[in-house]
Design an enzyme around this catalytic site. Structure first.
Site, PDB file in Angstrom:
ATOM      1  N   HIS A   5      48.176  30.458   2.838  1.00 21.97           N
ATOM      2  CA  HIS A   5      48.548  30.338   1.424  1.00 21.97           C
ATOM      3  C   HIS A   5      47.932  31.508   0.667  1.00 21.97           C
ATOM      4  O   HIS A   5      46.828  31.953   1.006  1.00 21.97           O
ATOM      5  CB  HIS A   5      48.050  29.002   0.867  1.00 21.97           C
ATOM      6  CG  HIS A   5      48.600  28.709  -0.488  1.00 21.97           C
ATOM      7  ND1 HIS A   5      48.085  29.292  -1.624  1.00 21.97           N
ATOM      8  CD2 HIS A   5      49.638  27.932  -0.887  1.00 21.97           C
ATOM      9  CE1 HIS A   5      48.794  28.871  -2.668  1.00 21.97           C
ATOM     10  NE2 HIS A   5      49.733  28.046  -2.245  1.00 21.97           N
ATOM     11  N   GLY A  56      51.703  22.182  -8.509  1.00 24.47           N
ATOM     12  CA  GLY A  56      51.424  21.361  -9.686  1.00 24.47           C
ATOM     13  C   GLY A  56      52.312  20.130  -9.827  1.00 24.47           C
ATOM     14  O   GLY A  56      51.819  19.028 -10.110  1.00 24.47           O
ATOM     15  N   GLU A  98      46.401  31.647  -2.002  1.00 23.77           N
ATOM     16  CA  GLU A  98      45.049  31.371  -2.513  1.00 23.77           C
ATOM     17  C   GLU A  98      44.011  31.586  -1.416  1.00 23.77           C
ATOM     18  O   GLU A  98      42.901  32.059  -1.678  1.00 23.77           O
ATOM     19  CB  GLU A  98      44.996  29.939  -3.079  1.00 23.77           C
ATOM     20  CG  GLU A  98      45.743  29.862  -4.412  1.00 23.77           C
ATOM     21  CD  GLU A  98      46.402  28.535  -4.718  1.00 23.77           C
ATOM     22  OE1 GLU A  98      46.046  27.520  -4.086  1.00 23.77           O
ATOM     23  OE2 GLU A  98      47.284  28.501  -5.593  1.00 23.77           O
ATOM     24  N   ASN A 131      51.895  20.365  -1.979  1.00 22.16           N
ATOM     25  CA  ASN A 131      50.574  20.933  -1.702  1.00 22.16           C
ATOM     26  C   ASN A 131      49.666  20.522  -2.848  1.00 22.16           C
ATOM     27  O   ASN A 131      49.750  21.070  -3.943  1.00 22.16           O
ATOM     28  CB  ASN A 131      50.700  22.468  -1.604  1.00 22.16           C
ATOM     29  CG  ASN A 131      49.353  23.143  -1.468  1.00 22.16           C
ATOM     30  OD1 ASN A 131      48.324  22.474  -1.279  1.00 22.16           O
ATOM     31  ND2 ASN A 131      49.330  24.466  -1.550  1.00 22.16           N
ATOM     32  N   TRP A 132      48.840  19.534  -2.587  1.00 25.53           N
ATOM     33  CA  TRP A 132      48.004  18.973  -3.657  1.00 25.53           C
ATOM     34  C   TRP A 132      46.814  19.865  -4.001  1.00 25.53           C
ATOM     35  O   TRP A 132      46.089  19.588  -4.950  1.00 25.53           O
ATOM     36  CB  TRP A 132      47.511  17.569  -3.259  1.00 25.53           C
ATOM     37  CG  TRP A 132      48.595  16.558  -3.047  1.00 25.53           C
ATOM     38  CD1 TRP A 132      49.952  16.761  -3.122  1.00 25.53           C
ATOM     39  CD2 TRP A 132      48.429  15.171  -2.731  1.00 25.53           C
ATOM     40  NE1 TRP A 132      50.620  15.593  -2.870  1.00 25.53           N
ATOM     41  CE2 TRP A 132      49.707  14.594  -2.625  1.00 25.53           C
ATOM     42  CE3 TRP A 132      47.305  14.361  -2.526  1.00 25.53           C
ATOM     43  CZ2 TRP A 132      49.906  13.252  -2.322  1.00 25.53           C
ATOM     44  CZ3 TRP A 132      47.490  13.015  -2.216  1.00 25.53           C
ATOM     45  CH2 TRP A 132      48.783  12.471  -2.128  1.00 25.53           C
ATOM     46  N   LYS A 133      46.583  20.881  -3.192  1.00 27.18           N
ATOM     47  CA  LYS A 133      45.465  21.805  -3.413  1.00 27.18           C
ATOM     48  C   LYS A 133      44.144  21.020  -3.573  1.00 27.18           C
ATOM     49  O   LYS A 133      43.990  19.964  -2.973  1.00 27.18           O
ATOM     50  CB  LYS A 133      45.773  22.734  -4.595  1.00 27.18           C
ATOM     51  CG  LYS A 133      47.119  23.461  -4.396  1.00 27.18           C
ATOM     52  CD  LYS A 133      47.366  24.601  -5.339  1.00 27.18           C
ATOM     53  CE  LYS A 133      48.728  25.223  -5.039  1.00 27.18           C
ATOM     54  NZ  LYS A 133      49.038  26.371  -5.878  1.00 27.18           N
ATOM     55  N   SER A 180      56.115  27.390  -8.957  1.00 30.19           N
ATOM     56  CA  SER A 180      56.633  26.757 -10.181  1.00 30.19           C
ATOM     57  C   SER A 180      57.941  25.997  -9.960  1.00 30.19           C
ATOM     58  O   SER A 180      58.826  26.004 -10.819  1.00 30.19           O
ATOM     59  CB  SER A 180      56.786  27.793 -11.301  1.00 30.19           C
ATOM     60  OG  SER A 180      55.519  28.333 -11.638  1.00 30.19           O
ATOM     61  N   GLY A 186      51.828  28.595 -10.055  1.00 34.24           N
ATOM     62  CA  GLY A 186      51.018  28.034 -11.134  1.00 34.24           C
ATOM     63  C   GLY A 186      51.222  28.699 -12.482  1.00 34.24           C
ATOM     64  O   GLY A 186      50.442  28.505 -13.406  1.00 34.24           O
ATOM     65  N   GLU A 191      56.421  32.335  -1.121  1.00 31.60           N
ATOM     66  CA  GLU A 191      55.783  32.001  -2.393  1.00 31.60           C
ATOM     67  C   GLU A 191      55.376  33.287  -3.099  1.00 31.60           C
ATOM     68  O   GLU A 191      54.291  33.828  -2.825  1.00 31.60           O
ATOM     69  CB  GLU A 191      54.529  31.144  -2.155  1.00 31.60           C
ATOM     70  CG  GLU A 191      54.809  29.817  -1.483  1.00 31.60           C
ATOM     71  CD  GLU A 191      53.742  28.774  -1.847  1.00 31.60           C
ATOM     72  OE1 GLU A 191      54.129  27.683  -2.254  1.00 31.60           O
ATOM     73  OE2 GLU A 191      52.536  29.081  -1.729  1.00 31.60           O
TER      74      GLU A 191
END
Ligand code: 13P
Length: 254
Positions: A98, A238, A100, A12-14, A216, A176, A170
């Site tokens: 997600h 990440g 976020e 997931n490159w966000k 992570s 992160g 998650e």
């Protein structure tokens, strides 16, 4: 390592990468991971890079995912992207709900469920994210939160649709932060979600649906996490932004 379900590892490159950077990354991954057959591999670039990335991975073992989509089939929804637009670039997966998006954009379980329906209608496989916050875990509410999210976000999915759905566990406190869930915490949560699937559907569905761990994940912890009985892959943030770390996660998981 033999597992009942095929591992699925997604990046997931966000909100990262220009088109040029995305192409660099995906070209590198294509080379590094060309021989991997044991794991389903997915990259989820930002919308702006989907078109170009889709061309590069056409003849590879990498599949394309999006990070979000709108629940409506199309029309007057300024700034939004519908499933049919993703289909143009052969998008096979879409990350939905997600944390976020739940935190910053107010996405609810009910909305995630509507998006999941829209994804299935377009034959795009949803990766539905669930996970508790640190506060919820410390208050002993992890299972209650997961149950609410799983029931709510999967609402209305038929058995056939569920079999084409992926769940990503998650824990919000692990995203992160460099602090991954311990193997015990991850296994416990995954087994709980699988038991819920058996309750909501049946044992056969529960046995077949893949549940990814996210939060992570890095080359140094991938092997241990991926070897857990109920962990069937990873959703990597990440560490998916560089060829080396993402390919090492994949290689260490095989
Ligand atoms: P990190 O791997 O950066 O913790 O992010 C996890 C995540 O949110 C993947 O969707």
């Amino acid at each position: 390592m033999e597992k009942e379900r095929k591992l699925i590892i997604a990046g997931n490159w966000k909100m990262n990468k220009t088109v040029a950077e995305a192409l660099d990354l995906v070209r590198g991954l294509k080379l590094e991971l060309a021989n991997v057959k044991e794991v389903d591999l997915v990259v989820c670039p930002p919308f702006t890079a989907l078109c170009e990335v889709s061309k590069v991975i056409l003849d590879s073992n990498l599949r394309l995912g999006a990070q979000n989509m709108n629940e409506h089939p199309g029309g007057a929804y300024t700034g939004e992207i519908a499933a049919f637009m993703l289909k143009e670039f052969s998008v096979r997966y879409v990350i939905l709900g997600h944390s976020e998006r739940r935190t910053y954009y107010g996405e609810t379980d009910a909305l995630v469920a509507r998006k999941a329906q829209a994804a299935h209608a377009a034959a795009i496989k949803p990766i539905i994210c669930v996970g508790e916050t640190l506060e919820e875990r410390e208050q002993g509410r992890t299972e209650a939160v997961l149950e609410r999210q799983v029931r709510g976000s999967l609402a209305g999915l038929t058995k056939e649709q569920m079999l084409e759905t992926i769940i990503a566990y998650e824990p919000v406190w692990a995203i992160g932060t460099g602090r991954n869930a311990t193997p015990e915490q991850a296994q416990e949560a995954h087994a709980f979600i699988r038991r819920l699937l058996a309750e909501l559907y049946d044992e056969g569905v529960a046995r077949r649906v893949r549940i990814q761990y996210g939060g992570s994940v890095k080359p140094s912890n991938a092997r241990e996490l991926m070897s857990l009985p109920d962990v069937d892959g990873a959703l990597v943030g990440g560490a998916s932004l560089e060829v080396r770390s993402f390919s090492d996660i994949v290689k260490n998981s095989i």
